[in-house]
Design a protein around this motif. Structure first.
Motif, PDB file in Angstrom:
ATOM      1  N   ALA A   1     109.613 -30.810 -34.880  1.00 48.54           N
ATOM      2  CA  ALA A   1     110.778 -30.960 -33.990  1.00 48.54           C
ATOM      3  C   ALA A   1     111.252 -32.394 -33.848  1.00 48.54           C
ATOM      4  O   ALA A   1     112.330 -32.632 -33.300  1.00 48.54           O
ATOM      5  CB  ALA A   1     110.460 -30.369 -32.610  1.00 48.54           C
ATOM      6  N   ASP A   2     110.445 -33.358 -34.321  1.00 46.30           N
ATOM      7  CA  ASP A   2     110.912 -34.747 -34.281  1.00 46.30           C
ATOM      8  C   ASP A   2     111.438 -35.188 -35.648  1.00 46.30           C
ATOM      9  O   ASP A   2     111.761 -36.350 -35.842  1.00 46.30           O
ATOM     10  CB  ASP A   2     109.801 -35.683 -33.813  1.00 46.30           C
ATOM     11  CG  ASP A   2     110.368 -36.980 -33.252  1.00 46.30           C
ATOM     12  OD1 ASP A   2     111.282 -36.909 -32.398  1.00 46.30           O
ATOM     13  OD2 ASP A   2     109.921 -38.074 -33.684  1.00 46.30           O
TER      14      ASP A   2
ATOM     15  N   ARG B   1     115.182 -32.287 -34.874  1.00 48.13           N
ATOM     16  CA  ARG B   1     115.902 -32.894 -33.736  1.00 48.13           C
ATOM     17  C   ARG B   1     117.257 -32.234 -33.558  1.00 48.13           C
ATOM     18  O   ARG B   1     117.708 -31.981 -32.424  1.00 48.13           O
ATOM     19  CB  ARG B   1     116.060 -34.411 -33.936  1.00 48.13           C
ATOM     20  CG  ARG B   1     114.763 -35.197 -33.748  1.00 48.13           C
ATOM     21  CD  ARG B   1     115.024 -36.703 -33.616  1.00 48.13           C
ATOM     22  NE  ARG B   1     115.752 -37.248 -34.747  1.00 48.13           N
ATOM     23  CZ  ARG B   1     115.193 -37.693 -35.866  1.00 48.13           C
ATOM     24  NH1 ARG B   1     113.882 -37.663 -36.019  1.00 48.13           N
ATOM     25  NH2 ARG B   1     115.929 -38.163 -36.850  1.00 48.13           N
TER      26      ARG B   1
ATOM     27  N   ALA C   1     118.213 -30.032 -30.226  1.00 51.24           N
ATOM     28  CA  ALA C   1     119.387 -30.388 -29.419  1.00 51.24           C
ATOM     29  C   ALA C   1     120.300 -29.175 -29.239  1.00 51.24           C
ATOM     30  O   ALA C   1     120.832 -28.940 -28.147  1.00 51.24           O
ATOM     31  CB  ALA C   1     120.140 -31.544 -30.081  1.00 51.24           C
TER      32      ALA C   1
ATOM     33  N   LEU D   1     108.675 -27.913 -28.131  1.00 52.60           N
ATOM     34  CA  LEU D   1     108.841 -28.658 -29.385  1.00 52.60           C
ATOM     35  C   LEU D   1     107.498 -29.254 -29.756  1.00 52.60           C
ATOM     36  O   LEU D   1     106.783 -29.771 -28.890  1.00 52.60           O
ATOM     37  CB  LEU D   1     109.850 -29.796 -29.195  1.00 52.60           C
ATOM     38  CG  LEU D   1     111.191 -29.421 -28.561  1.00 52.60           C
ATOM     39  CD1 LEU D   1     112.061 -30.676 -28.420  1.00 52.60           C
ATOM     40  CD2 LEU D   1     111.898 -28.351 -29.384  1.00 52.60           C
TER      41      LEU D   1
ATOM     42  N   ASP E   1     105.381 -31.718 -32.823  1.00 50.52           N
ATOM     43  CA  ASP E   1     105.392 -32.579 -33.997  1.00 50.52           C
ATOM     44  C   ASP E   1     104.159 -33.463 -33.875  1.00 50.52           C
ATOM     45  O   ASP E   1     103.480 -33.436 -32.847  1.00 50.52           O
ATOM     46  CB  ASP E   1     106.680 -33.426 -34.062  1.00 50.52           C
ATOM     47  CG  ASP E   1     107.074 -33.730 -35.513  1.00 50.52           C
ATOM     48  OD1 ASP E   1     106.177 -34.093 -36.311  1.00 50.52           O
ATOM     49  OD2 ASP E   1     108.263 -33.597 -35.854  1.00 50.52           O
TER      50      ASP E   1
ATOM     51  N   PHE F   1     106.317 -37.931 -31.062  1.00 49.16           N
ATOM     52  CA  PHE F   1     107.736 -37.924 -30.703  1.00 49.16           C
ATOM     53  C   PHE F   1     108.225 -39.334 -30.442  1.00 49.16           C
ATOM     54  O   PHE F   1     107.558 -40.116 -29.746  1.00 49.16           O
ATOM     55  CB  PHE F   1     107.969 -37.056 -29.464  1.00 49.16           C
ATOM     56  CG  PHE F   1     107.886 -35.579 -29.762  1.00 49.16           C
ATOM     57  CD1 PHE F   1     108.992 -34.869 -30.198  1.00 49.16           C
ATOM     58  CD2 PHE F   1     106.668 -34.903 -29.637  1.00 49.16           C
ATOM     59  CE1 PHE F   1     108.906 -33.519 -30.492  1.00 49.16           C
ATOM     60  CE2 PHE F   1     106.580 -33.553 -29.928  1.00 49.16           C
ATOM     61  CZ  PHE F   1     107.697 -32.853 -30.361  1.00 49.16           C
TER      62      PHE F   1
ATOM     63  N   GLU G   1     111.074 -39.997 -28.865  1.00 42.97           N
ATOM     64  CA  GLU G   1     111.808 -40.031 -27.594  1.00 42.97           C
ATOM     65  C   GLU G   1     111.140 -39.102 -26.593  1.00 42.97           C
ATOM     66  O   GLU G   1     110.514 -38.117 -26.983  1.00 42.97           O
ATOM     67  CB  GLU G   1     113.251 -39.516 -27.813  1.00 42.97           C
ATOM     68  CG  GLU G   1     114.026 -40.227 -28.897  1.00 42.97           C
ATOM     69  CD  GLU G   1     114.575 -41.570 -28.420  1.00 42.97           C
ATOM     70  OE1 GLU G   1     114.648 -41.760 -27.182  1.00 42.97           O
ATOM     71  OE2 GLU G   1     114.905 -42.395 -29.275  1.00 42.97           O
TER      72      GLU G   1
ATOM     73  N   GLN H   1     107.478 -31.012 -24.809  1.00 46.10           N
ATOM     74  CA  GLN H   1     107.109 -31.631 -26.081  1.00 46.10           C
ATOM     75  C   GLN H   1     105.591 -31.691 -26.155  1.00 46.10           C
ATOM     76  O   GLN H   1     104.937 -32.159 -25.219  1.00 46.10           O
ATOM     77  CB  GLN H   1     107.689 -33.046 -26.205  1.00 46.10           C
ATOM     78  CG  GLN H   1     109.170 -33.031 -26.490  1.00 46.10           C
ATOM     79  CD  GLN H   1     109.776 -34.398 -26.793  1.00 46.10           C
ATOM     80  OE1 GLN H   1     110.929 -34.488 -27.166  1.00 46.10           O
ATOM     81  NE2 GLN H   1     108.999 -35.455 -26.613  1.00 46.10           N
TER      82      GLN H   1
ATOM     83  N   PRO I   1     124.353 -32.880 -33.751  1.00 42.72           N
ATOM     84  CA  PRO I   1     123.524 -31.815 -34.301  1.00 42.72           C
ATOM     85  C   PRO I   1     124.368 -30.617 -34.708  1.00 42.72           C
ATOM     86  O   PRO I   1     123.845 -29.630 -35.137  1.00 42.72           O
ATOM     87  CB  PRO I   1     122.571 -31.460 -33.152  1.00 42.72           C
ATOM     88  CG  PRO I   1     123.301 -31.830 -31.909  1.00 42.72           C
ATOM     89  CD  PRO I   1     124.150 -33.033 -32.283  1.00 42.72           C
TER      90      PRO I   1
END
Lengths: 306, 306
Positions: free
Chosen positions: B8-9, B14, B18, B32, B34, B37, B39, B47, B306
């Protein structure tokens, strides 16, 4: 040369092990592995019982480093379909772990994989070649196909000298073995030879592909000795004949009439008894051979010799 | 509906995250994951950073049980080819473990897999369809193909409602991303937009397949919403155009001439710039759409939206 055979206590594995013990190859060390062994090891042969999907066992097993591995271990199709976790562990995760670990210890080692015609899934009427479309319709075939792709990719990279052989059912499996949907192909031999009545579940007109264990071992040994990198995927030859023709050949070899009644199990017939022609010319050109004829097949299937 | 996005990152991840946060689907919980991350999470989104091939992390991650999983996480092709152990872990073992665990916790869950046109290997001149022969020539493609077979088999058994989409390179990836052999396809957009000179490694006549991230996210969302079991394997549509045509479209969109010199890297051209026509009619009939035209592609690729 150091040689490892997995699934070495299975029907094909016992045949291969017996032939290797006769040393058709210059073998310095022969190690057999399976989950368990019914018999003690022959002199000069190591037997190592354990689970290939157990990393600690695999580490110990592969410690010597092998130049040649025959990977025959697998859970049969019917059983793998019923017990999915077991099938995935034995038929997918174990081969991945084994091939990876063999390559790490001995890059470029020869790795002979017993794949299956189950990779094709439902076949049409056209003659099958190694280029026939692969759309497996059972988990067993899907896992075999995934392993083929893994091994072909490892061969491309040069980390493993792999070769995968797509075997049909091998006859005559012991009557005690279970989990094979194609069991009728072996029972046909055993029951006729024993002079017993046999209610075959499929019609006499069912077309199957037939390979004796002796021929299958020859295929494996030919694969092991082929020039590395020449080919990674083989559709070996087989005898293509009806169940009725095989029954006649077995009865003729035994010298006693067959007492078979023929059934109409359409599912089994579709899976194993509706096979199209086989064009194994590529394999024949590489020295792979089927049983010479149905009489030879009957003799090999019933002799019990490897 | 509880939704999980892996990778997801990443660039595609991403974009999908979004769009999902804008809730085109009725989402009760969005997680999400990964390896890390860049952010912090948006409000209402979880996350969870970790390694999918770590069983303990996977167990915790999947604890809620997900109705819909987008599996995008993978190590790119160039990197997977150089670092085989990493590639095998991320692109083969992790998907097997993830799909198996998702199905155990929520049988029949929808599982959307970002596969790759790398499964085809070297393509001929014929138009590609979902039925085109798969002979991957890089490990990345072999692993993607193995995962497709696993997922299709799980769909057949009804344990997972899987669908695999064979994506071409997606543009325009951030210039900081590495490991993609097809990087030139994204740099073409960035450099022309920045008014910089760009020495493209392949000729202007190189034919590529082009999909913007916006279009790729639309493909994923369409896959998620298709009737379960309708199809398990999709070759999505893409724009088929030369690098030269794309450069012209980008320059036109930007309103500034392109300053591109064209190279002759035959290896890269063969891999990414010698693409045959694409016949995605089966996917089009299922509502999958490519970018409308090169101008739309240029706008979507450069907007960052996105």
């Amino acid at each position: 040369m150091r040689v490892l055979v997995t699934g070495a206590d299975g029907f094909l594995g016992r045949g291969l092990a017996a032939r290797l013990a006769l040393a058709p190859l210059p073998i310095e060390k022969l190690v057999l592995t399976d989950r368990a062994f019914a018999e003690p090891a022959l002199a000069g042969v190591d037997q190592s019982a354990g689970d290939l999907s157990d990393p600690a066992f695999l580490e110990t097993l592969l410690e010597p480093g092998f130049d040649l591995v025959f990977h025959l271990a697998s859970v049969p199709g019917g059983l793998a379909e019923r017990e999915q976790a077991l099938g995935q562990k034995a038929n997918l995760l174990a081969p991945i772990a084994l091939a990876t670990a063999v390559a790490e210890r001995r890059p470029g080692a020869r790795f002979v994989f017993a794949s299956s015609i189950g990779v094709y899934g439902t076949l049409g009427n056209d003659a099958v070649t190694i280029h026939t479309r692969t759309t497996p319709d059972l988990t067993y075939g899907a896992h075999k196909l995934m392993t083929e792709y893994l091994l072909s990719d490892m061969a491309r990279r040069g980390v493993l000298s792999s070769i995968s052989l797509r075997f049909p059912g091998i006859v005559a499996r012991p009557q005690t073995e279970s989990g094979h949907g194609s069991a009728f192909m072996s029972l046909l031999f055993h029951r006729i030879a024993a002079g017993e009545a046999y209610a075959c579940p499929v019609p006499a007109s069912s077309v199957c592909w037939w390979v004796s264990r002796r021929a299958a071992v020859d295929l494996l040994l030919n694969a092991a000795q082929l020039e590395a990198g020449r080919v990674t995927l083989v559709q070996p030859p087989a005898l293509v004949a009806t169940t009725g023709e095989v029954a006649v050949a077995v009865a003729h070899y035994i010298g006693r009439p067959a007492n078979v009644t023929w059934g109409s199990d359409e599912t089994l017939r579709q899976l194993f008894g509706a096979m199209p022609p086989l064009d194994a010319s590529e394999a024949l050109a590489l020295g792979f051979k089927a049983d010479a004829d149905l009489e030879t097949l009957a003799k090999a299937a019933l002799s019990g010799e490897p």
